[in-house]
Structures are given as C-alpha cells and as structure tokens.
Design a protein around this motif. Structure first.
Motif, PDB file in Angstrom:
ATOM      1  N   ASP A 190       7.807 -22.803 -15.047  1.00 32.54           N
ATOM      2  CA  ASP A 190       6.786 -22.171 -15.863  1.00 32.54           C
ATOM      3  C   ASP A 190       6.956 -22.552 -17.323  1.00 32.54           C
ATOM      4  N   SER A 191       5.868 -22.982 -17.943  1.00 31.41           N
ATOM      5  CA  SER A 191       5.914 -23.431 -19.332  1.00 31.41           C
ATOM      6  C   SER A 191       5.884 -22.295 -20.326  1.00 31.41           C
ATOM      7  N   GLY A 192       5.486 -21.121 -19.892  1.00 34.40           N
ATOM      8  CA  GLY A 192       5.364 -20.011 -20.819  1.00 34.40           C
ATOM      9  C   GLY A 192       3.944 -19.780 -21.280  1.00 34.40           C
ATOM     10  N   VAL A 193       3.026 -20.700 -20.910  1.00 36.59           N
ATOM     11  CA  VAL A 193       1.623 -20.507 -21.261  1.00 36.59           C
ATOM     12  C   VAL A 193       0.741 -20.500 -20.017  1.00 36.59           C
ATOM     13  N   GLY A 194       1.371 -20.382 -18.878  1.00 34.23           N
ATOM     14  CA  GLY A 194       0.616 -20.312 -17.642  1.00 34.23           C
ATOM     15  C   GLY A 194       0.598 -21.645 -16.923  1.00 34.23           C
ATOM     16  N   GLY A 195       0.705 -21.644 -15.590  1.00 35.39           N
ATOM     17  CA  GLY A 195       0.666 -22.866 -14.811  1.00 35.39           C
ATOM     18  C   GLY A 195       2.025 -23.526 -14.734  1.00 35.39           C
ATOM     19  N   ASN A 209      12.509 -20.882 -35.093  1.00 33.83           N
ATOM     20  CA  ASN A 209      12.321 -20.183 -36.362  1.00 33.83           C
ATOM     21  C   ASN A 209      13.600 -19.542 -36.880  1.00 33.83           C
ATOM     22  N   THR A 210      14.399 -18.989 -35.996  1.00 34.40           N
ATOM     23  CA  THR A 210      15.624 -18.311 -36.418  1.00 34.40           C
ATOM     24  C   THR A 210      16.726 -19.282 -36.840  1.00 34.40           C
ATOM     25  N   GLN A 211      16.504 -20.573 -36.629  1.00 35.52           N
ATOM     26  CA  GLN A 211      17.515 -21.573 -36.982  1.00 35.52           C
ATOM     27  C   GLN A 211      17.055 -22.475 -38.127  1.00 35.52           C
ATOM     28  N   TRP A 261       8.830 -22.647 -29.323  1.00 39.85           N
ATOM     29  CA  TRP A 261       9.050 -23.493 -28.158  1.00 39.85           C
ATOM     30  C   TRP A 261      10.507 -23.919 -28.155  1.00 39.85           C
ATOM     31  N   VAL A 262      11.222 -23.611 -27.082  1.00 37.51           N
ATOM     32  CA  VAL A 262      12.618 -24.001 -26.974  1.00 37.51           C
ATOM     33  C   VAL A 262      12.825 -24.818 -25.708  1.00 37.51           C
ATOM     34  N   VAL A 282       9.122 -18.659 -26.191  1.00 40.25           N
ATOM     35  CA  VAL A 282       9.942 -17.458 -26.290  1.00 40.25           C
ATOM     36  C   VAL A 282       9.544 -16.649 -27.520  1.00 40.25           C
ATOM     37  N   HIS A 283       9.391 -15.331 -27.347  1.00 44.13           N
ATOM     38  CA  HIS A 283       9.087 -14.448 -28.468  1.00 44.13           C
ATOM     39  C   HIS A 283      10.336 -14.280 -29.326  1.00 44.13           C
TER      40      HIS A 283
END
Length: 505
Positions: free
Chosen positions: A5-10, A32-34, A479-480, A491-492
């Motif tokens: 799963d890519s995280g955006v569906g499908g 973002n956190t890095q 995106w990770v 990932v949120h």
C-alpha cells in the motif's frame, strides 16, 4: 515480490533500492522532522551565497553607465523580483522535500529530466570553477606575501579539494560554514567601502555623483541581475527541502516563513551591498576584483585577514549554490552507481575542465546565454507545479520507470518541446532572454500538457477528487521510503517516531 500500500490508496510496484536507477539515498524526499536549517541558518546561507566575487563585477559594470544610487536600487529590486519567483519554486522543497532533479521527472519524464538537470549541473560546476579560481588568487596572494612563492594553480587544486570534502559531509556542514563565513564576509565589505571611499576622496571623486560613459542602461542592469540568479531560482528546492517548515500549515507564507526572510531580505540587501562595493572599487581603484584591490590597499596582518575572508566568501557560495546543485544533478543521472560524495567530486572536475578563468572576461554574455534556457525551465516548473498539479504530486511514481511519469519512453513531450522552443527563442532575445524564456516555457508547456499529453498519459493527482491526498507538509504528511519493504509510505507527522524514521529512510 509483493506489492504494498502506497498510503494514497491502491497497490504500487515495489521499488528496489539496489536495482532502481532512479533511486539513491541523497535524492529521497527529506522528512519534515529531519530538516536541520532554521530561519537564521538560511539567512547565513544566503548571505554567504550572495557575497561572491562575480557580484562585485555586476556593480562595476553597472557604474560604467548608471549613477551609483541607481545601480544599488536597480540591483536591490531586481533581486526582490527574483526572490518572489524563487519563493514559488522553493515550495517544492518545503512541501514535498524533493530535490530539483527529481521534481523535473514530473514535467520532463523519468529519463527526460536528465537533459535540463544535467545542463543546470554543468552550469553550477562552471560557477564552482569560477569561484574556486578567484579564491585561489586570494590564497596565492597570502602565500606570495609571506614567502614570495606564487603559483595559483596549486592553490586552485588545494582549495577545490577542501571545498569538495566540506560539501560531501552534508547540508549541516554547509550551514555551519555559512554561519562562520557570513559575518566575516560582511566585515570585509564594510572595510572595503570606507577604504575605497577615502581613496576616491583623495582623487577628488564623489562616489555618489560619479557617472561612467559606457552604454549601460537601467533595463540591461536589471535584467542581467535577474538572470544572475536564474540558476538558484529553479533549483532552490535542493536547499529548501532542508529548511524547517511547520507541519500541517496550509497558508503559503506561513509554511515558508523560514524561507521568506532569507530570500526576500538577505538576498536583495546583500547582493545590492556587494554590488555597491564593486562599483565603488571601480570608481576609486579602476578595478572591480577585490583580491587585486585588497593587495593594493592592505598590508601586513590586515592583508592576510582580508584575503582569508575573500576565500571564505567563495567557499560559502560554492557549497550551497554550486556544488550541491551540481552533485544532485549528477546523482540523479547516475543513481545508484554515483553516490553524493562521488558526484561532488565529479562536479569539481567538470567545473575545472571548462577553464572558468577565461569566462570572467565575458561574464554578461555567459549570464544571458545560459539564463535563456534556465528561465524556460523555471517557467515549466511553475506551470507544472501550480497550474497543472495544484501543488499536489504523486511522489512514489517519481521513482518508478513504469509509473505515470514514464510518459512516452521516459520522456514528456510537453517539457522537452517547451524547453527547446522557449530556450531557443530566449537565447536570441539578448537582454530579454530571462523574461521571454520564462513566459514562453510556462505557456507552451501548459498548452501541450492540457491539450495532448494528459489525454494520453493521465496524472493521478490531477484527477483526484480529494485535494489533500497528494499534498505533503501543508497537510502534515511526509513520503518515507522503506528499503526493507521496497515501498514509499505516506506518514502523518504525528506518526514520525523513532521507529518510523529508522525503518523508513
């Protein structure tokens, strides 16, 4: 091998880190956190970038036909205009954490990206050579004063090696150098202004009333300064992807607040100030090159200190403005076989082979020539990011040879045609090159994409009914990439704990 799963569906195709030529650690999205660069850190970086010896020549060229106050104001406002444009492209790094070359896979295709990105990489490498040459002259000046030995080619090699090593250590090392170099650079410029003003007064010259006799117009000076930073105007995402940004902030200026101060104030003010020094240097000493001026006006310990500061100025510019963009372009073209440190070394070699010391005699022609094709890239990027995709991007497919950015055998006809046509027209437009290249590139790309390309090659983010689905920082997502699972995961920011950042990187 299974899909995941890519995280955006499908389902998505697995992305093998070791076999995929579109993938290398240094060109993955930055989480973002890095992102380590603060607002102040970015200000120091921009001051370090703007204080380059070639800027002195811009001011000196301007004063040959335009009064000093006009030179300063024109250069300041030219850089404000450019900074606003640069803010638009900077959001690509802020929002998605992507480098310039990787993003170009969207408007040019996964293979087509190599033409504009490598072109930009070569220009950056040439500028590295120019800056290194000027720094080598300063180094040579120091050792000639101390020992009587003079050989700038040796110091060119030494200075190049030191810069390559520093840049290869990563963005944090670049920021640390800028924080040291920028205040020192400002100190030398203040010394030069007052020293040169006194020198002019002894000759009965009022620097603010001096007007040269050559045919240089305000418009030429304005457009030359816009073209001057056309390089960073398009590839600024290479740096802004490392700048801290508030996650979940949808307001454009608030999200880019750490970029704003540096680009809208530090860049124009520093550029105008250094151009002023170059102009005053030309008025008082008949020479724009600060190395020559310092050797003529300084002595003893002050001479050595001033030349060291000149070296720092070239060093801090080369790291952020030249070596990083060039290296990332070469990594993008040679991944995964070419790593970031190797690409930095390649950039230095390429820049030297172009014999940059010969280019300084034709700086304005050089600026307008490459600025024509770079401005077209900028127009294409703006049209694609804002008007085609609405800032949304299907990031995983940027790393797939079989994804939506494969287009026609890896090339997007819209991007290639728009770049070649707009760049060629701009090339023959002389001082209007940047303006025409930018506008034509954006228009041609938009029309071809809408009328032809998107009908045959659908773009998922453009057809997605949920607008937040392909956004990043502004909606709190990153995106990770997981090397173990061979996939990207959206990932949120609330889930980006130590386990996530360890497993997905």
């Amino acid at each position: 091998m299974t899909t995941s799963d890519s995280g955006v569906g499908g389902k998505v195709t697995p992305i093998d880190f070791d076999k995929n030529h579109l993938l290398e650690k240094s060109i993955l999205p930055i989480i973002n956190t890095q992102r380590p660069i603060t607002a102040l850190g970015f200000v120091w970086i921009w001051i370090g970038i703007a204080v380059m010896i070639a800027t002195f020549q811009l001011g000196a060229n301007g004063i040959t036909g335009v009064p000093l106050l006009h030179v300063v104001l024109v250069i300041f406002f030219a850089n404000v205009v450019l900074a606003l444009l640069m803010l638009l492209t900077a959001d690509i790094g802020t929002e998605h954490g992507l480098s310039f070359s990787v993003y170009l896979r969207a408007p040019f295709g996964v293979y087509g990206t190599h033409f504009p990105s490598v072109f930009r990489g070569i220009i950056a490498a040439v500028w590295f050579g120019i800056q290194t040459y000027l720094g080598a002259l300063a180094l040579n000046g120091i050792f000639e004063y101390l020992t009587g030995f003079s050989n700038w080619t040796i110091w060119y090699a030494v200075f190049a090696i030191v810069q390559v090593a520093n840049t290869a250590m990563g963005i944090k090392a670049v920021e640390r150098l800028a924080a040291i170099a920028a205040p020192a650079i400002l100190a030398i410029s203040i010394w030069m202004y007052f020293t040169l003003d006194v020198l002019a007064q002894t000759q009965g010259i009022n620097i603010w009333r001096f007007v040269g006799e050559q045919d240089v117009t305000v418009l030429t000076l304005f457009l030359a300064n816009v073209a001057f930073w056309s390089t960073l105007a398009i590839d600024i995402p290479n740096i802004t992807r490392f700048v801290k940004a508030p996650s979940g902030e949808k307001r454009f200026f608030h999200r880019n607040k750490n970029v704003l101060l540096a680009q809208l104030l530090a860049l124009p003010a520093t550029q105008a100030w250094i151009a002023l020094i170059g102009a005053v240097s030309f008025i008082a000493a008949g020479e724009w090159n600060p190395v020559t001026v310092i050797q003529g006006q300084g002595e003893g310990l002050s001479l050595i200190i001033l030349l060291v500061l000149v070296i720092l100025a070239q060093w801090s510019t080369n790291n952020a403005a030249n070596l990083i963009p060039a290296a990332l372009a070469f990594v993008n073209a040679g991944a995964p076989k070419i790593s970031y440190p190797v690409a930095v070394l390649i950039s230095a070699v390429v820049g030297t082979l172009f014999m940059p010391w010969a280019i300084l005699d034709n700086l304005f022609s050089f600026l307008f020539s490459y600025g024509a094709f770079l401005s077209a890239i900028g127009g294409i990027m703006i049209a694609d990011y804002y008007f085609i995709r609405g800032r949304r991007l299907n990031v995983p497919d940027l790393y797939l040879t079989s994804g939506q950015f494969y287009y026609f055998k890896g090339f997007n006809p819209a991007g290639i045609i728009a770049w070649l046509v707009a760049g060629t027209v701009a090339f023959y437009s002389e001082q209007w090159a940047f303006v025409l290249g930018f506008l034509l590139g954006a228009l041609i790309y938009f029309v071809i994409m809408r009328l032809f390309v998107m009908k045959r090659f659908p773009q998922k983010e453009c057809d997605e009914p949920i607008p937040d689905k392909y956004l990043g920082t502004s909606v709190g997502y990153d995106w990770v990439y997981s090397r173990e699972n061979q996939n990207f995961k959206r990932v949120h920011f609330s889930e980006l704990d130590n386990n996530i950042t360890r497993d997905y990187q």
